[in-house]
Enzyme design. Structure first.
Site, mmCIF file in Angstrom:
data_model
loop_
_atom_site.group_PDB
_atom_site.id
_atom_site.type_symbol
_atom_site.label_atom_id
_atom_site.label_comp_id
_atom_site.label_asym_id
_atom_site.label_seq_id
_atom_site.Cartn_x
_atom_site.Cartn_y
_atom_site.Cartn_z
ATOM 1 N N GLY A 12 0.959 -1.257 -0.069
ATOM 2 C CA GLY A 12 -0.036 0.043 0.040
ATOM 3 C C GLY A 12 0.854 1.263 -0.022
ATOM 4 O O GLY A 12 0.281 2.202 0.513
ATOM 5 N N ASN A 14 1.605 2.996 -2.661
ATOM 6 C CA ASN A 14 0.800 3.981 -3.538
ATOM 7 C C ASN A 14 -0.538 4.524 -2.908
ATOM 8 O O ASN A 14 -1.131 5.683 -3.049
ATOM 9 C CB ASN A 14 0.318 3.360 -4.714
ATOM 10 N N ILE A 94 -10.386 -7.403 -12.479
ATOM 11 C CA ILE A 94 -11.704 -6.554 -12.269
ATOM 12 C C ILE A 94 -12.697 -7.269 -13.137
ATOM 13 O O ILE A 94 -12.507 -7.340 -14.423
ATOM 14 C CB ILE A 94 -11.385 -5.335 -12.700
ATOM 15 N N ASN A 108 -5.561 2.623 -13.047
ATOM 16 C CA ASN A 108 -4.661 1.582 -12.480
ATOM 17 C C ASN A 108 -3.242 2.282 -12.516
ATOM 18 O O ASN A 108 -2.946 3.257 -13.593
ATOM 19 C CB ASN A 108 -4.821 0.224 -13.310
ATOM 20 N N HIS A 110 0.698 1.178 -13.164
ATOM 21 C CA HIS A 110 1.345 0.020 -13.550
ATOM 22 C C HIS A 110 2.757 0.434 -13.683
ATOM 23 O O HIS A 110 3.020 1.590 -14.014
ATOM 24 C CB HIS A 110 0.752 -0.477 -15.156
ATOM 25 N N GLU A 181 5.704 6.365 -9.442
ATOM 26 C CA GLU A 181 4.403 6.036 -9.173
ATOM 27 C C GLU A 181 3.912 6.809 -8.199
ATOM 28 O O GLU A 181 2.521 7.359 -8.280
ATOM 29 C CB GLU A 181 4.488 4.650 -8.596
HETATM 30 C C1 GAR Z 1 3.216 -1.110 -7.410
HETATM 31 O O1 GAR Z 1 4.528 -1.147 -7.944
HETATM 32 C C2 GAR Z 1 2.184 -1.108 -8.566
HETATM 33 O O2 GAR Z 1 2.615 -0.430 -9.670
HETATM 34 C C3 GAR Z 1 2.316 -2.631 -8.974
HETATM 35 O O3 GAR Z 1 2.166 -3.382 -7.624
HETATM 36 C C4 GAR Z 1 2.936 -2.535 -6.613
HETATM 37 C C5 GAR Z 1 2.105 -2.221 -5.404
HETATM 38 O O4 GAR Z 1 2.860 -1.716 -4.649
HETATM 39 N N1 GAR Z 1 0.953 -2.777 -9.774
HETATM 40 C C6 GAR Z 1 1.137 -3.642 -10.926
HETATM 41 O O5 GAR Z 1 2.053 -4.419 -10.897
HETATM 42 C C7 GAR Z 1 -0.492 -4.003 -11.540
HETATM 43 N N2 GAR Z 1 0.001 -4.564 -12.646
HETATM 44 P P1 GAR Z 1 2.030 -1.243 -3.119
HETATM 45 O O6 GAR Z 1 1.270 -1.804 -2.566
HETATM 46 O O7 GAR Z 1 3.213 -0.546 -2.285
HETATM 47 O O8 GAR Z 1 1.467 0.250 -3.757
#
Ligand code: GAR
Length: 207
Positions: A12, A14, A94, A108, A110, A181
């Site tokens: 989490g 992000n 989803i 989203n 990515h 991100e």
């Molecule tokens: C992040 O790097 C996000 O971009 C990626 O998962 C991680 C979650 O980190 N998402 C994907 O790969 C989706 N295809 P977080 O839980 O610390 O935000």
């Protein structure tokens, strides 16, 4: 005030970036209404709890069939009456009914420059492993709207990040999070909350 649901599966960071950006005014006119996780042990749920944000867990594992999960998942999401759904490291596909019900209202983050290193199988560290294996010199992150495909929806924002000599997938993942991100996800939410994004001919435009 734009009401948001943030969907998470893991740490989490992000989600935290969005919480912080709302608190310091980087995101104006938006509020996180709920955090939804498919994983009850996700640290993201704790982050929501720490900030007094409603949070729930709903997992496909607790349902007899994917259809039953999908139905309940949509009902749950609908119950929060949000304007925008933010996928922040959410690793469940989803359901098509949700995509139809929330057309151009799901985004989203990515961890690559789409269309590189995206689609089925590219999530989390695997994305960075792919980038290092290919030897790209630039990678980055993308915020896009979610459509019926995997990472195929209209692109809202992208930010490039340099790959450096000696990077491991973990080091690169951290740099992409810090430099891209955690910046472009809040920025995209701010733009949407303030009416600055339109989708025209399948492309997102910033006004
Ligand atoms: C992040 O790097 C996000 O971009 C990626 O998962 C991680 C979650 O980190 N998402 C994907 O790969 C989706 N295809 P977080 O839980 O610390 O935000």
């Amino acid at each position: 005030m734009l009401k948001i649901a943030v969907l998470v599966s893991g740490g989490g960071t992000n989600l935290q970036a969005v919480i912080d950006a709302i608190a310091d005014g980087t995101i104006a006119n938006a509020k996180i209404e709920a955090v939804i996780s498919n994983n009850k042990n996700a640290y993201a749920l704790k982050r929501a709890e720490n900030h007094g944000i409603k949070n729930i867990c709903i997992s496909p594992k607790d349902f007899e069939s994917r259809e039953a999960f999908n139905r309940e998942f949509l009902l749950k999401l609908n119950s929060y009456q949000v304007d925008l759904v933010v996928l922040a490291g959410f690793l469940v596909v989803i359901p098509p009914e949700m995509i139809a019900a929330y057309k151009n209202r799901i985004i989203n983050i990515h961890p690559s420059l789409i269309p590189s290193f995206c689609g089925t199988g590219f999530y989390g560290l695997k994305v960075h492993e792919g980038a290092l294996a290919r030897g790209v010199k630039l990678t980055g992150a993308t915020v896009h709207f979610v459509d019926e495909g995997t990472d195929t929806g209209p692109i809202l924002l992208q930010k490039a990040v340099a790959v450096k000599e000696g990077d491991t997938p973990e080091i690169l993942q951290r740099r992409v999070m810090e430099e891209a991100e955690w910046k472009i996800l809040p920025e995209a939410i701010h733009l949407i909350a303030n009416g600055r994004i339109a989708v025209e001919d399948g492309k997102a435009v910033v006004r």
